[in-house]
Design an enzyme around this catalytic site. Structure first.
Site: not given
Ligand SMILES: [Zn+2]
Length: 349
Positions: A69, A220-221, A241, A321
């Protein structure tokens, strides 16, 4: 084989510089389209704005699909405050403290770009006794614009409105020791890996055993990336990922992480065992892990009802993140496992 580690890292660095919070990914998808056109790969853009690239294989009855993604975390202007600061609404999931102090860009609906800094409304320790202790919440965080504005009217006069996208400075750095420090390694590192794979397949004229699709997903997020535009002949679906690193995890910044289970439940057992076997046969540095709070494009596809075998692998990424970091070795191990997989003759089922 022309599987170039430096190409993949250079490509990641370029991708990281293109703002692409979920919901505003046209620019980065156009960049990827352009990049793939250099390799002569056939691509289609989906209605949702993702990119489906396809390389034909010997067997065209059963297809494989890999995804990574290109959308990232970000924010939207939630409110223009009476003091001229901007309140934010998160795009994707993260802790507010992970973006405190970060430089950001605000894109207006007409495409103008303004810059600012994300701070708490109590940032100065000389004024606020609880500056460090106040809980970081949506109400406490704000954007200080780099414009001479003191009230909401002046901000609106710049063309800034509720709903404008906000992206974070990725602060990408590649060190001599091989580390790649940046926001959005999740999952632009994997997008760069898939671009490197496609380039190598084309340049080396590698014949794939099965027609193979590469879906560059863009939601995706926010949970539903990769859950559509899956060609009906697809039988195997591998999400590429990031691998999650932390206490109790075996994944590190050097390996390819193979996911056994995440919040959505176990990944396909036979597929996981195949990926482990391929990693062993190729002498790759890998770890098998469970990601406690995680979902992927592949699990989204399963939830959408696709009858496919699903797997998840990716480079180990520290502090996901937040201020992420991985190492060139993780790019290398992940790319080699992806290549071994797409060249493998046997299907999982
Ligand atoms: Zn990811």
């Amino acid at each position: 084989m022309n599987l170039s580690l430096s190409y993949m890292i250079d490509t990641f660095v370029k991708l990281a510089q293109i703002p692409s919070p979920s919901g505003n990914t046209n620019q980065v998808i156009s960049w990827v389209t352009e990049e793939l056109s250099k390799s002569g790969v056939h691509v289609e853009r989906t209605n949702k704005g993702a990119l489906l690239a396809t390389i034909s294989g010997r067997n065209n009855d059963k297809h494989r699909l890999l995804t990574a993604h290109v959308d990232t975390l970000g924010a939207m202007v939630k409110e223009i405050k009476s003091n001229g600061r901007l309140k934010l609404s998160m795009v994707g999931g993260y802790a507010w403290n992970a973006i405190e102090g970060e430089h950001c860009q605000i894109e207006t609906a007409t495409g103008r770009i303004y810059t600012g800094t994300i701070l708490t409304s109590k940032a100065s320790v000389h004024v606020y006794r609880d500056s460090g202790k106040a809980e970081r919440t949506e109400d406490l965080m704000e954007v200080r614009l780099d414009e001479k504005v003191t009230d909401a009217q002046e901000v609106k006069a710049l063309g800034i409105s509720v709903g404008d996208f906000v992206s974070f400075d990725p602060r990408t750095t590649v060190t001599e020791s091989g580390f790649v420090k940046s926001r959005h390694l999740d999952d632009k590192a994997s997008v760069a890996i898939l671009l490197g794979i496609m380039k190598a397949v084309q340049e080396d004229k590698l014949e794939l055993p099965y027609t193979t699709h590469f879906l560059i997903s863009n939601n995706e997020e926010i949970g539903y990336g990769g859950n559509s535009s899956i060609p009906s002949a697809t039988v195997e679906y591998l999400a590429v990922d990031m691998g999650a690193i932390g206490t109790g995890q075996t994944t590190d910044e050097y390996c390819v992480s193979i996911c056994a289970k995440d919040s959505s439940g176990p990944y396909h057992y036979g597929f996981r065992k195949k990926l482990v076997a391929l990693a062993d046969e190729n002498g790759l540095n890998y770890q098998v892990d469970i990601y406690p709070y995680y979902g992927s494009d592949a699990s989204a596809a399963l939830r959408a009802g696709y009858d496919i075998v699903h797997g998840l692998i990716g480079p180990g990424v520290d502090a996901s993140h937040s201020h992420e970091r991985t190492h060139s070795s993780a790019f290398d191990n992940t790319a080699k496992l992806v290549m071994a997989y797409i060249l493998s003759d046997e299907l999982v089922v």
